[in-house]
Structure formats: structure tokens, C-alpha cells
Scaffold this motif. Structure first.
Motif, PDB file in Angstrom:
ATOM      1  N   GLU A   1       0.860  -1.183   0.000  1.00 12.01           N
ATOM      2  CA  GLU A   1       0.000   0.000   0.000  1.00 12.01           C
ATOM      3  C   GLU A   1       0.895   1.231   0.000  1.00 12.01           C
ATOM      4  OE1 GLU A   1      -3.829  -1.215   2.482  1.00 12.01           O
ATOM      5  OE2 GLU A   1      -1.941  -1.823   3.445  1.00 12.01           O
ATOM      6  N   LEU A   2       0.716   2.069  -1.014  1.00 13.14           N
ATOM      7  CA  LEU A   2       1.595   3.212  -1.239  1.00 13.14           C
ATOM      8  C   LEU A   2       1.039   4.496  -0.645  1.00 13.14           C
ATOM      9  CD1 LEU A   2       2.458   2.250  -4.902  1.00 13.14           C
ATOM     10  CD2 LEU A   2       3.881   1.916  -2.874  1.00 13.14           C
ATOM     11  N   THR A   3       0.174   4.374   0.337  1.00 11.62           N
ATOM     12  CA  THR A   3      -0.374   5.535   1.026  1.00 11.62           C
ATOM     13  C   THR A   3       0.350   5.667   2.360  1.00 11.62           C
ATOM     14  OG1 THR A   3      -2.102   4.162   1.987  1.00 11.62           O
ATOM     15  CG2 THR A   3      -2.652   5.337  -0.042  1.00 11.62           C
ATOM     16  N   GLY A   4       0.519   6.889   2.801  1.00  2.00           N
ATOM     17  CA  GLY A   4       1.172   7.113   4.085  1.00  2.00           C
ATOM     18  C   GLY A   4       2.664   6.861   4.017  1.00  2.00           C
ATOM     19  N   SER A   5       3.330   7.215   5.082  1.00  2.00           N
ATOM     20  CA  SER A   5       4.759   6.996   5.176  1.00  2.00           C
ATOM     21  C   SER A   5       5.065   6.467   6.567  1.00  2.00           C
ATOM     22  CB  SER A   5       5.511   8.298   4.940  1.00  2.00           C
ATOM     23  OG  SER A   5       6.899   8.094   4.990  1.00  2.00           O
ATOM     24  N   PRO A   6       5.674   5.329   6.702  1.00  2.00           N
ATOM     25  CA  PRO A   6       6.132   4.479   5.599  1.00  2.00           C
ATOM     26  C   PRO A   6       4.963   3.748   4.934  1.00  2.00           C
ATOM     27  CG  PRO A   6       6.514   3.377   7.689  1.00  2.00           C
ATOM     28  CD  PRO A   6       5.948   4.737   8.012  1.00  2.00           C
ATOM     29  N   HIS A   7       5.233   3.235   3.744  1.00  2.00           N
ATOM     30  CA  HIS A   7       4.242   2.410   3.065  1.00  2.00           C
ATOM     31  C   HIS A   7       3.982   1.169   3.914  1.00  2.00           C
ATOM     32  CE1 HIS A   7       4.832   5.112  -0.183  1.00  2.00           C
ATOM     33  NE2 HIS A   7       5.905   4.533  -0.694  1.00  2.00           N
ATOM     34  N   ARG A   8       2.892   0.478   3.597  1.00  2.00           N
ATOM     35  CA  ARG A   8       2.566  -0.746   4.337  1.00  2.00           C
ATOM     36  C   ARG A   8       2.650  -1.940   3.388  1.00  2.00           C
ATOM     37  NH1 ARG A   8      -3.036  -2.334   7.521  1.00  2.00           N
ATOM     38  NH2 ARG A   8      -2.148  -4.139   8.570  1.00  2.00           N
ATOM     39  N   ARG A   9       3.284  -3.021   3.862  1.00  2.00           N
ATOM     40  CA  ARG A   9       3.422  -4.238   3.050  1.00  2.00           C
ATOM     41  C   ARG A   9       3.038  -5.441   3.907  1.00  2.00           C
ATOM     42  NH1 ARG A   9       8.999  -5.903  -0.073  1.00  2.00           N
ATOM     43  NH2 ARG A   9       8.262  -7.844  -0.968  1.00  2.00           N
ATOM     44  N   ARG A  10       2.220  -6.317   3.312  1.00  2.00           N
ATOM     45  CA  ARG A  10       1.757  -7.518   4.014  1.00  2.00           C
ATOM     46  C   ARG A  10       1.828  -8.709   3.082  1.00  2.00           C
ATOM     47  NH1 ARG A  10      -4.073  -5.482   5.728  1.00  2.00           N
ATOM     48  NH2 ARG A  10      -3.735  -3.934   4.121  1.00  2.00           N
ATOM     49  N   ARG A  11       1.915  -9.906   3.694  1.00  2.00           N
ATOM     50  CA  ARG A  11       1.961 -11.147   2.910  1.00  2.00           C
ATOM     51  C   ARG A  11       1.026 -12.176   3.541  1.00  2.00           C
ATOM     52  NH1 ARG A  11       7.561 -12.872   2.420  1.00  2.00           N
ATOM     53  NH2 ARG A  11       7.361 -13.345   4.608  1.00  2.00           N
TER      54      ARG A  11
ATOM     55  N   TRP B   1      -3.540 -18.618   5.323  1.00  2.00           N
ATOM     56  CA  TRP B   1      -3.695 -17.230   4.910  1.00  2.00           C
ATOM     57  C   TRP B   1      -3.502 -16.260   6.077  1.00  2.00           C
ATOM     58  CZ3 TRP B   1      -2.904 -16.813   0.036  1.00  2.00           C
ATOM     59  CH2 TRP B   1      -3.469 -17.682  -0.890  1.00  2.00           C
ATOM     60  N   GLN B   2      -2.685 -16.652   7.060  1.00  2.00           N
ATOM     61  CA  GLN B   2      -2.363 -15.732   8.154  1.00  2.00           C
ATOM     62  C   GLN B   2      -1.517 -14.589   7.597  1.00  2.00           C
ATOM     63  OE1 GLN B   2      -3.519 -15.982  11.390  1.00  2.00           O
ATOM     64  NE2 GLN B   2      -4.753 -17.618  10.470  1.00  2.00           N
ATOM     65  N   VAL B   3      -1.787 -13.385   8.030  1.00  2.00           N
ATOM     66  CA  VAL B   3      -1.073 -12.212   7.524  1.00  2.00           C
ATOM     67  C   VAL B   3       0.252 -12.036   8.264  1.00  2.00           C
ATOM     68  CG1 VAL B   3      -2.183 -10.548   9.067  1.00  2.00           C
ATOM     69  CG2 VAL B   3      -1.323  -9.793   6.840  1.00  2.00           C
ATOM     70  N   THR B   4       1.271 -11.619   7.515  1.00  2.00           N
ATOM     71  CA  THR B   4       2.565 -11.256   8.068  1.00  2.00           C
ATOM     72  C   THR B   4       2.877  -9.853   7.583  1.00  2.00           C
ATOM     73  OG1 THR B   4       3.341 -13.546   7.967  1.00  2.00           O
ATOM     74  CG2 THR B   4       5.029 -11.827   8.158  1.00  2.00           C
ATOM     75  N   ASP B   5       3.141  -8.929   8.501  1.00  2.00           N
ATOM     76  CA  ASP B   5       3.565  -7.584   8.121  1.00  2.00           C
ATOM     77  C   ASP B   5       5.032  -7.629   7.720  1.00  2.00           C
ATOM     78  OD1 ASP B   5       1.130  -6.150   8.581  1.00  2.00           O
ATOM     79  OD2 ASP B   5       1.481  -6.334  10.736  1.00  2.00           O
ATOM     80  N   LEU B   6       5.369  -6.892   6.650  1.00  2.00           N
ATOM     81  CA  LEU B   6       6.738  -6.878   6.112  1.00  2.00           C
ATOM     82  C   LEU B   6       7.232  -5.443   6.034  1.00  2.00           C
ATOM     83  CD1 LEU B   6       6.108  -9.247   3.072  1.00  2.00           C
ATOM     84  CD2 LEU B   6       7.100  -9.891   5.276  1.00  2.00           C
ATOM     85  N   ASN B   7       8.529  -5.264   5.999  1.00  2.00           N
ATOM     86  CA  ASN B   7       9.076  -3.938   5.712  1.00  2.00           C
ATOM     87  C   ASN B   7       8.676  -3.577   4.284  1.00  2.00           C
ATOM     88  OD1 ASN B   7      10.406  -3.624   8.172  1.00  2.00           O
ATOM     89  ND2 ASN B   7      12.208  -4.732   7.430  1.00  2.00           N
ATOM     90  N   PRO B   8       8.311  -2.304   4.063  1.00  2.00           N
ATOM     91  CA  PRO B   8       7.879  -1.929   2.693  1.00  2.00           C
ATOM     92  C   PRO B   8       9.023  -1.955   1.695  1.00  2.00           C
ATOM     93  CG  PRO B   8       7.821  -0.032   4.174  1.00  2.00           C
ATOM     94  CD  PRO B   8       8.217  -1.210   4.997  1.00  2.00           C
TER      95      PRO B   8
END
Length: 191
Positions: free
Chosen positions: A167-177, A184-191
Motif C-alpha cells: 500500500e503506497l499511502t502514508g509513510s512508511p508504506h505498508r506491506r503484508r503477505r 492465509w495468516q497475515v505477516t507484516d513486512l518492511n515496505p
């Protein structure tokens, strides 16, 4: 055919919401398919999203004479990149091209073929893609209802195993996998 909402992977509603932000823009249905050719080189092309079958199996149409069909037969693993600029996000979907039983493949292709508008069917009446253009080539503008499904019409079914959302909104961006084999458990990642 789409699964009941309770059976959807958690990333599907996020993708649908992002598509809605695109409005009527055709870009909401355009995605890039990356494959590997028989010589090991990468190939990327843009396709049109056609729908879902079950919770995480995506369907696309292609010309059976195209090299992507050959690529996927040799190496069924593929990745899709779906950039949705108004939603300011990118989905990367990794999976495998399914090899369906011939009668199932034919049945699904016929059902999809009949749902296309005559103008949409026209592409499969054109000469083989990627071949030298001949001066006398015929490019029909429509293929009428009732025309049998041509051999050139192919349905690609891709079973998605992993999804990343940037997601390219906000700073920092948000990245999930999300990964299928961990429910299908979500893992937050560095953008």
C-alpha cells in the motif's frame, strides 16, 4: 463462480475494495503475468482479469497459440502483478497454472466463451499472435453469438498460493503477505 464470502481468503476483500476505487477504469482489470520461457528467460505480459473460481483460483483468457501457454506448460509457476493506481496499491499474486481434466477445461471454456460480447470474441479470430503480419491478414471486429468456441480460445486457471500487498499511502508504506499453506495468516513486512 465465486466462493461464499466466509470462504474467501482475507486478501480478496482488500483486492475488491482497491478495484472499486478504480471506478470504471479498464485498469481495474488489467494485470501483468510473469512466466519463465523454456530457455529460462522471463516473460511478462498484460492480461485481463475475468473472475474467480473458488476462493483463490483466478481465471484469465488467452490465445492458445500464444507463447504464454507453452511457458506455463513447461513451468506452471507464475506471478501476477496487479497495480491499482487510484487505490495506490500493488498486489503480487504467486501461484501455479492448473492442468484441468480435458472435459472440465472444455466445459469452462465454452461457458466463458458464450458470456463474451461478440466484439470481445473477435480477438480469437485474429491471426496467431506474435507471428509476422501478412498484408492479407483478416482481423474480424466481432464473432457472432452461436459461434463454436475456437481452438485458439484458452482459459488459464491460476491457483494462488501467496499474496503480497504493498500500500503506497502514508509513510512508511505498508506491506503484508498471506501464504495459503499457513491458513492465509497475515505477516507484516518492511515496505
Amino acid at each position: 463462480m465465486t466462493s461464499a464470502p466466509s470462504q474467501l481468503p482475507p486478501w480478496r476483500p482488500l483486492l475488491k475494495a482497491a478495484q472499486r476505487k478504480e471506478g470504471r477504469s479498464p485498469m481495474s482489470r488489467w494485470l501483468q503475468l510473469a512466466t519463465v520461457a523454456s530457455d529460462g528467460s522471463p516473460r511478462v505480459r498484460t492480461l485481463v482479469f475475468r473472475g474467480w473460481r473458488e476462493g483463490s483460483t483466478l481465471e484469465l483468457f488467452t490465445d492458445a497459440r500464444s507463447t504464454k501457454v507453452e511457458d506455463l506448460a513447461g513451468e506452471p509457476r507464475a506471478e501476477l502483478c496487479w497495480l491499482l493506481p487510484k487505490a495506490r496499491c500493488q498486489f503480487r499474486l504467486r501461484g501455479v497454472a492448473l492442468k484441468l481434466a480435458p472435459e472440465t477445461q472444455q466445459e469452462r471454456e465454452q461457458a466463458h466463451w458464450m458470456q463474451l460480447r461478440p466484439e470481445g470474441r473477435a480477438l480469437w479470430g485474429w491471426p496467431a499472435p506474435g507471428q509476422p503480419l501478412e498484408a492479407t491478414a483478416h482481423f474480424p471486429s466481432a464473432i457472432l453469438d452461436g459461434t463454436p468456441t475456437p481452438d485458439s480460445f484458452a482459459l488459464l486457471s491460476l491457483e494462488i498460493h501467496q499474496v503480497e500487498l504493498l500500500e503506497l499511502t502514508g509513510s512508511p508504506h505498508r506491506r503484508r503477505r498471506w501464504i495459503a499453506n499457513n491458513g492465509w495468516q497475515v505477516t507484516d513486512l518492511n515496505p
